[in-house]
Design a protein around this motif. Structure first.
Motif: not given
Lengths: 199, 199
Positions: A187-193, B168-176, B193-199
């Protein structure tokens, strides 16, 4: 160079405080979370003990079912103490924002300020229980889950009462991030981007 | 190496298609948006002309106020044609997902699939009008605004009807992501950036 305040709304246990501290360190700007308690207590001229009875709560008296205005009232005793505390806290937040960019966690700061960059961080409850227990290994998972549900409900009610907006609705924020999938670091890296492209 | 489908839900004009195409190119995985129309038309054995009468609409008959199940019905003529189209589209989406990672825009794919990474992109209406007109300079701003409001309303109703979840409810998505503040490019960089940290 970032010239705006960043607000962080957060589900309990999702890592909002950790995210804010990392951003504060990276961007070299002040960070306010629990620090707002003593600052607001000073503003209300209450003792911290008395103040905490009303902090981040909403009035329960019948005459105060309508959300209060954001402007100051006079005399103050005409409105519920919880509302006075919210108004004092809003003045503190605006005063901090006037000094320059900073990070503010919670406290409806995203609606109190007009030009902030607003983040919302959340995660599935199983991820949040796991994260909290990894930080405090002696805690009981069921008690942690109860605490998460209770705190989220209070935060949702508080936000709805004082802002009239829906807590967690994506369009109320600029960036909403699930820390369950990518961790607080992702999340931190995404926010910085994202911040790197903000006007 | 990403091994999951990415779904993109989007407010009209916010750049969901553009974001999807950029991600598809970068990650070297297939991209499906309007391509799903002809694929689903084939699945229903309808002509594309007939098919489009029912595509991304919800039934208006009294007997179909309850959301349908996701499982297949037999015989198909017992359920409204709009629902049959949705079910056929869901089969197409699941079939594409089984082939490997890809990008799917809209079509409630975030709820149809169980293990996708779900994005939601949106922006203030003034940003979306500006973006659409920058791509089609002859358009009338008022007509563009009307189109945005109508399309968003339809997408919200469609999502609510077929998934039972809140669009549009944030919790239904991983990134808004709000593309009004950081542009589609800023959203794209944040997603990477976010995808780079996904398991």
């Amino acid at each position: 160079m970032l010239d705006r305040v960043i607000t962080i709304s957060r589900e309990f246990g999702s890592g909002g405080r950790e995210l804010g501290m990392k951003l504060s360190e990276k961007l070299e700007i002040p960070f306010y979370d629990k620090e707002l308690i003593s600052l607001t207590a000073q503003e209300t001229n209450m003792s911290v003990t008395e103040f905490l009875n009303y902090y981040e709560s909403i009035p329960v008296t019948e005459q105060s079912l309508e959300p209060p205005l954001y402007t100051s009232f006079s005399p103050l005793y005409e409105i519920p103490i919880s509302d006075q505390v919210f108004l004092a806290q809003s003045r503190v937040i605006k005063s901090l924002a006037e000094k320059g960019p900073c990070i503010i966690v919670g406290r409806c700061a995203d609606r109190v300020l007009e030009d902030s960059i607003n983040l919302f961080i959340y995660a599935g409850i199983e991820h949040r229980i796991e994260r909290i227990i990894s930080l405090n290994k002696d805690l009981d998972p069921q008690l942690v889950e109860n605490k998460i549900r209770e705190t989220d409900r209070k935060r949702k009610d508080y936000y709805q009462y004082y802002t009239g907006c829906e807590w967690g609705k994506a369009q109320n924020y600029h960036l909403c991030l699930d820390s369950g999938l990518a961790g607080v670091e992702g999340c931190y890296q995404a926010v910085l981007s994202y911040l790197g492209h903000c006007i």
